[in-house]
Design a protein around this motif. Structure first.
Motif, short mmCIF file in Angstrom:
data_model
loop_
_atom_site.label_atom_id
_atom_site.label_comp_id
_atom_site.label_asym_id
_atom_site.label_seq_id
_atom_site.Cartn_x
_atom_site.Cartn_y
_atom_site.Cartn_z
N HIS A 94 1.74 40.74 29.96
CA HIS A 94 1.61 39.73 28.82
C HIS A 94 2.67 38.49 29.59
O HIS A 94 1.96 38.75 31.31
CB HIS A 94 3.08 40.15 28.60
CG HIS A 94 4.20 41.02 28.91
ND1 HIS A 94 5.25 39.24 29.02
CD2 HIS A 94 4.29 42.03 29.76
CE1 HIS A 94 5.97 40.65 30.04
NE2 HIS A 94 5.83 41.87 30.32
N LYS A 95 2.26 37.24 29.43
CA LYS A 95 2.64 36.47 29.79
C LYS A 95 3.93 36.17 30.69
O LYS A 95 5.35 36.75 30.14
CB LYS A 95 2.69 34.43 28.64
CG LYS A 95 1.60 34.64 27.94
CD LYS A 95 1.56 33.36 27.48
CE LYS A 95 0.01 33.11 26.63
NZ LYS A 95 0.16 31.88 26.24
N THR A 96 4.23 35.80 32.03
CA THR A 96 5.16 35.57 32.23
C THR A 96 5.52 34.55 33.09
O THR A 96 4.35 33.80 33.46
CB THR A 96 5.49 36.39 33.23
OG1 THR A 96 4.88 36.48 34.58
CG2 THR A 96 5.30 38.55 32.88
N THR A 98 5.98 32.92 36.25
CA THR A 98 5.35 33.69 36.87
C THR A 98 3.69 33.96 37.13
O THR A 98 2.86 33.51 37.91
CB THR A 98 5.96 34.39 38.28
OG1 THR A 98 6.17 35.21 37.81
CG2 THR A 98 7.42 34.06 38.43
N SER A 99 3.36 34.58 36.57
CA SER A 99 1.64 35.19 35.30
C SER A 99 1.61 34.61 34.41
O SER A 99 1.43 35.46 33.78
CB SER A 99 1.33 36.14 36.39
OG SER A 99 0.14 36.56 35.81
N PRO A 100 1.53 33.29 33.90
CA PRO A 100 0.76 33.43 32.45
C PRO A 100 -0.21 33.23 32.28
O PRO A 100 -1.01 34.04 30.66
CB PRO A 100 1.26 31.70 32.60
CG PRO A 100 0.93 30.86 33.94
CD PRO A 100 1.32 32.31 34.87
N THR A 102 -2.82 36.03 30.85
CA THR A 102 -2.98 37.87 30.85
C THR A 102 -4.63 37.73 31.42
O THR A 102 -4.20 39.38 32.02
CB THR A 102 -2.53 38.49 29.81
OG1 THR A 102 -3.43 37.07 28.84
CG2 THR A 102 -1.23 37.83 29.63
N GLN A 105 -4.36 37.98 35.07
CA GLN A 105 -3.29 39.54 35.51
C GLN A 105 -4.56 40.67 35.21
O GLN A 105 -4.39 41.69 36.31
CB GLN A 105 -2.83 39.68 34.35
CG GLN A 105 -1.58 38.64 34.45
CD GLN A 105 -0.07 39.22 33.97
OE1 GLN A 105 0.07 40.14 33.52
NE2 GLN A 105 -0.15 37.79 33.38
N GLU A 208 4.75 44.11 37.67
CA GLU A 208 5.71 44.22 36.11
C GLU A 208 5.16 44.93 35.34
O GLU A 208 5.44 44.46 34.06
CB GLU A 208 6.25 42.46 36.17
CG GLU A 208 6.96 42.07 37.33
CD GLU A 208 7.31 40.78 37.35
OE1 GLU A 208 6.42 40.42 36.56
OE2 GLU A 208 8.18 40.42 37.92
N GLU A 215 10.02 43.86 25.63
CA GLU A 215 10.05 42.86 26.97
C GLU A 215 9.69 41.00 26.15
O GLU A 215 9.97 40.49 26.42
CB GLU A 215 8.98 43.73 27.71
CG GLU A 215 7.89 43.78 27.32
CD GLU A 215 6.81 44.66 28.32
OE1 GLU A 215 7.40 44.59 29.63
OE2 GLU A 215 5.88 45.16 28.19
N ASP A 216 8.71 41.38 25.10
CA ASP A 216 8.27 40.16 24.11
C ASP A 216 9.37 39.29 23.79
O ASP A 216 8.97 38.41 23.16
CB ASP A 216 6.98 40.19 24.14
CG ASP A 216 5.87 40.45 24.75
OD1 ASP A 216 5.60 39.98 26.28
OD2 ASP A 216 4.32 40.52 24.27
#
Length: 457
Positions: A94-96, A98-100, A102, A105, A208, A215-216
């Protein structure tokens, strides 16, 4: 030193199959990875990478509604619990900050873990299938396995899809008597044990990817107090509801009560768990068949089958028409005369129209993620006919908020009501005053959901 295992590294990409029972995709992956490793992945926001008509249009939404987010999170948490009992765990991309991205990812995970096989469930979602095409093109060496998990039939059981549901139903019932067949519908066996996750992934503490409940949507839930709801996501909750429903008298009166606006037992409520695959349609049909054998078979129990068939029709409707499901003119030849009026759109979204029954339904939807089938027809009819709005904006708002959102049923039904889909009689318009008198004669539903505007009271 890293040693490559002799077995396969298999990845399941969950989508509309969030269960372990009667899941052919999970069973296939379990067999393929018997001497290897297994990655169980759910990826949010993959559609963001697609440059397509739907995602780039003004009617595309950016944030999933709170109730739908919550139901999805509950479903994923329940799935993770079941997978852990089988010896593995869910990876949630999922989007974070630091890593938007997916999709990136997912590709990194595939490459880092040297995935040899990918297993997915067949879906009617045109844009999800475009994601699969992109993954296949990017990783041509990987073997793909596509299983049927969402439908009664592995493929369209007719030579061509009929133009209306009625024609489809009659042909299916003439050729396939699933409701009264001698044997129950075959259920795929649940794996007794799953291959483990790759050691290299477990050992990397900075990952992660492992699923964490809430979390979302934790922030969204805290910002908007949710109305209490009987809908709880996940396979275990879906099975509990299935059991309680068929242990009651509700199935024997379904046809009489199904148009109620707000009563829990007056309709089956299976759609939410069916939509994300927490329950399989085969499991529901087998339980319905048992009820007919052991309790009663009447018009109401038949009508539950009727609704399962309607769901089946719209699935193959979406498969047949693909991107036309999202076109303004639908599958027809003529462009509708409706258009966008931002003020009217916001009034409809906020339940601030001149129609109390519509306002009440819209307030209910935003608060709970649920709206009855009758309510959906009324608010869509108002949207298209009384307000004269582009039907796609209504379909997208439903997509944002409905906990039972299903791409085929949602967009297919909106096309049907807008007169650009599977209806030989054209547009369907409801008399809202007459419908209010019929389904809320005492104004109980309108009062409960504050459908009357203050200035009108």
């Amino acid at each position: 030193m890293f040693h490559q295992l002799s077995g396969k590294n298999v990845l399941i990409l969950f989508h509309n199959d969030l269960r372990v029972m009667d899941n052919a995709t999970l069973s296939k992956a379990a067999k393929l990875s018997r001497d290897g490793r297994l990655l169980l992945v759910y990826a949010s926001s993959l559609m963001d990478i697609l440059d397509n008509q739907n995602s780039q249009a003004a009617y595309h939404y950016d944030t999933m509604g709170v109730a739908r987010q919550q139901f999805l999170q509950e479903s994923l948490a329940d799935l993770n619990t079941s997978l852990e009992l089988l010896g593995n765990k869910l990876l949630h991309l999922h989007k974070t900050p630091t890593s938007p991205n997916t999709f990136m990812q997912l590709n990194e995970l595939i490459e880092a873990q040297q995935v040899t096989d990918i297993c997915v469930s067949q879906t009617a979602d045109y844009y999800q299938n475009q994601i699969y095409v992109r993954l296949q093109n990017k990783h041509p060496q990987i073997r793909w396995h596509i299983e049927t998990t969402a439908t009664l039939f592995d493929e369209l059981p007719l030579d061509d899809l009929p133009k209306s549901f009625t024609q489809f139903r009659k042909k299916i019932e003439a050729d396939y008597d699933l409701l009264h067949a001698a044997q129950d519908i075959a259920i795929c066996a649940t794996p007794e044990r799953l291959a483990p996750i790759p050691e290299s992934l477990v050992d990397r503490c900075e990952y992660e990817y492992f699923f964490k409940a809430g979390e979302d949507n934790a922030q969204a839930i805290s910002q908007q107090k949710q109305q209490s709801s009987n809908f709880k996501g996940g396979e275990s909750n879906g099975l509990n509801h299935l059991k309680s429903y068929f242990n009651s008298d509700a199935p024997s009166t379904y046809k009489i009560t199904r148009n109620a606006l707000d009563e829990w037992t007056h309709s089956t409520k299976f759609s939410a768990w069916l939509a994300n695959g927490s329950l399989s349609v085969n499991t529901i049909l087998n339980r319905l068949r048992r009820y007919e054998r052991d309790v009663i078979a009447n018009d109401s129990t038949y009508w539950i089958w009727f609704e399962l068939l309607r769901r089946e029709y719209f699935y193959w409707y979406a498969v047949t028409h693909q991107q036309k499901l999202f076109w303004f003119k639908g599958i027809g030849q003529h462009t509708p005369s409706t258009q966008l009026d931002q003020k009217k759109l916001e009034q409809w979204r906020n339940g601030d129209t001149a129609y109390p029954i519509v306002n009440a339904c819209m307030h209910q939807l935003k608060a709970t993620g649920y709206m009855s089938n009758r309510g959906r027809q009324l608010v869509a009819s108002c949207f298209i006919h009384e307000l004269g709005l582009d039907w796609r904006y209504g379909a997208t708002y439903f997509e944002q908020h409905l906990i039972d959102y299903d791409v085929a049923s949602n967009w297919g039904n909106w096309q049907y009501l807008a007169g650009v889909g599977a209806d030989p009689r054209g547009c369907r318009q409801f008399n809202l005053d007459k419908q209010t008198q019929q389904y809320d004669p005492n104004g109980k539903f309108i009062h409960q959901w504050q459908g009357v505007l203050k200035q009108d009271s």
